[in-house]
Motif scaffolding. Structure first.
Motif, short mmCIF file in Angstrom:
data_model
loop_
_atom_site.label_atom_id
_atom_site.label_comp_id
_atom_site.label_asym_id
_atom_site.label_seq_id
_atom_site.Cartn_x
_atom_site.Cartn_y
_atom_site.Cartn_z
N PHE A 38 10.26 -6.22 4.55
CA PHE A 38 10.32 -4.77 4.34
C PHE A 38 9.06 -4.24 3.64
O PHE A 38 8.57 -3.16 3.95
CB PHE A 38 11.58 -4.44 3.51
CG PHE A 38 11.68 -3.00 3.11
CD1 PHE A 38 11.94 -2.03 4.07
CD2 PHE A 38 11.48 -2.60 1.80
CE1 PHE A 38 12.01 -0.69 3.72
CE2 PHE A 38 11.55 -1.26 1.44
CZ PHE A 38 11.82 -0.30 2.41
N PHE A 43 6.19 -3.07 5.92
CA PHE A 43 6.31 -1.78 6.61
C PHE A 43 6.33 -0.61 5.63
O PHE A 43 5.82 0.47 5.94
CB PHE A 43 7.56 -1.80 7.51
CG PHE A 43 7.43 -2.79 8.64
CD1 PHE A 43 6.63 -2.52 9.72
CD2 PHE A 43 8.06 -4.03 8.57
CE1 PHE A 43 6.47 -3.44 10.75
CE2 PHE A 43 7.91 -4.95 9.59
CZ PHE A 43 7.11 -4.66 10.69
N PHE A 44 6.88 -0.85 4.42
CA PHE A 44 6.83 0.20 3.40
C PHE A 44 5.37 0.44 2.99
O PHE A 44 4.92 1.59 2.89
CB PHE A 44 7.67 -0.21 2.18
CG PHE A 44 7.62 0.81 1.08
CD1 PHE A 44 8.42 1.94 1.12
CD2 PHE A 44 6.75 0.66 0.01
CE1 PHE A 44 8.36 2.90 0.13
CE2 PHE A 44 6.67 1.61 -0.99
CZ PHE A 44 7.48 2.74 -0.93
N LEU A 60 2.76 -0.16 4.73
CA LEU A 60 2.05 0.48 5.85
C LEU A 60 2.13 2.01 5.69
O LEU A 60 1.11 2.71 5.81
CB LEU A 60 2.69 0.04 7.17
CG LEU A 60 2.30 0.83 8.42
CD1 LEU A 60 0.83 0.62 8.76
CD2 LEU A 60 3.16 0.44 9.60
#
Lengths: 372, 43
Positions: free
Chosen positions: A115, A118-119, A121
């Motif tokens: 996670f 993607f956070f 990102l």
């Protein structure tokens, strides 16, 4: 006499700062034993490339390009992704997927603990263009070779800072993870016991597993085939049972040899003019965010699953889903023992940790699929 | 370096799709592994 001191006059304060950074990395490697195989070569290399007119890196002298050994190594081994991929053969040969194959359900935590990538990102895209943001986010893979390959394929301008952040934070996992885990779990949750029920895993399963993983991930994220393929090739050498000497070579000689070159070659990207920028500090900060949210993602996912499970799982094992292998698995095990000396989580946490290795490569492949 | 706070919101799509994809892929791998164990452990 001038020949003895003329180079001294070319020293800049930025180079002195880089010497200090190199010294700090060497100190952490030796005194604190933090990833010494990488931080020591990186630290020493950082000093080498930040000497005025250093011959270790390519320089223009009187309009003529003088090739430096580290720059040549960079071109030969990193810019074409060769070193990180070959290192993956060694890592694959070191990994025993046994605990994971015994309890495959644990693999879901490897996915949840991505996670942070993607956070980060999303967060990094506030400051950087999307390809750089994606390259920075993959620091959260907690996996040096994946970070290097993704940053290279996406053509990131911040390769040096990303590589240093990726390897430094891996070394700092024992410092970063425990406070996050404690913050997100109660003492009661940390004391949950998970009995280990060993099951026999047939040799044919161990042989087919790396082949099937390569097929599945290769079909879904073809850009990650080289990453997952080299990792699984190393594991196949280990498990096939007829290539023991190759397996040993991959685990020891090959991995050590590449690590030596990888560390010192990474340092070629740490020249003061490229490294001492405000973006580097921001990248280091975002890398930390990625690790924190990876850990949180795994723990919170385990807590959510516990709402539906009759036999509760210790949510700490979710934190082992980051791919920093085997540190993360060991940390969870130690934290469990600290709360309850009879609580042995090692086999579960190592299983989750190994799944994090697979999941982080898949995450890298997905990032490449999104942005290449 | 430009600061673009809206980029966070714009890229939440990748966070959602990325996490969903990775959970699906790992789910497939779990399913295949369970099947593999079942096949190879049959007497």
């Amino acid at each position: 006499m001038e020949i003895l001191y003329e180079n001294l006059l070319d020293i800049t304060w930025q180079q002195l700062v880089m010497w200090l950074i190199g010294g700090l990395l060497i100190y952490l490697a030796i005194a604190k034993e933090m990833e010494p195989t990488l931080l020591l070569p990186i630290g020493f290399g950082a000093i080498m490339v930040n000497l005025p007119n250093s011959g270790a890196v390519s320089q223009m002298v009187d309009g003529v390009l003088q090739e430096g050994a580290l720059s040549t190594l960079f071109e030969a081994g990193i810019s074409n992704e060769l070193f990180p991929l070959i290192l993956f053969i060694g890592i694959g040969a070191m990994i025993d997927f046994g605990p994971l194959l015994t309890n495959p359900k644990l693999m879901i935590f490897g996915a949840a603990a991505q996670f942070g990538i993607f956070f980060t990102l999303c967060l990094a895209s506030v400051f950087f263009d999307i390809n750089d943001a994606a390259s920075i986010a993959i620091i959260g893979a907690a996996d040096g070779p994946t970070s290097i390959v993704v940053a290279l394929k996406l053509g990131s301008k911040y390769l040096g800072a990303i590589m240093v952040a990726a390897y430094s934070y891996m070394a700092l996992v024992p410092i970063i993870q425990p406070p996050i885990i404690k913050l997100l779990t109660t003492k009661h949750e940390r004391m949950i016991r998970m009995p280990y029920r060993p099951k026999e895993v047939k040799k044919v399963t161990k042989i087919l597993f790396p082949i099937i993983i390569t097929l599945i991930t290769g079909l879904i994220a073809p850009a990650s085939v080289s990453l997952i393929g080299f990792l699984m090739f190393g594991n196949l050498i280990r498990e096939c049972g007829v290539l023991n000497s190759l397996s040993e070579t991959a685990q020891k000689v090959l991995a050590n040899l590449i690590t030596i070159f990888l560390g010192i070659t990474i340092a070629s990207q740490m020249q003061a003019e490229n490294f001492l920028q405000k973006e580097t500090l921001l990248i280091l900060g975002l890398g930390l965010v990625a690790f924190i949210f990876d850990t949180a993602g795994g723990v919170i996912f385990a807590k959510i699953l516990n709402l539906f499970l009759k036999e509760k799982i210790n949510p700490m094992i979710g934190a082992a889903g980051i791919s920093a292998f085997p540190m993360s698995g060991r940390i969870v095990h130690k934290m469990g023992l600290k709360e309850d000396p009879q609580n042995f989580l090692l086999m579960h946490s190592i299983g989750v940790n190994v799944s994090g290795q697979i999941a982080s490569v898949i995450a890298g492949g997905l990032i490449l699929k999104f942005f290449m | 370096m430009n600061i673009n706070p809206m980029a966070f919101v714009d890229n939440l799509y990748y966070m959602g799709v990325g996490m969903l994809c990775i959970l699906i892929v790992m789910g497939i791998i779990i399913g295949v592994t369970v099947f593999l164990n079942w096949i190879t452990n049959r007497k």
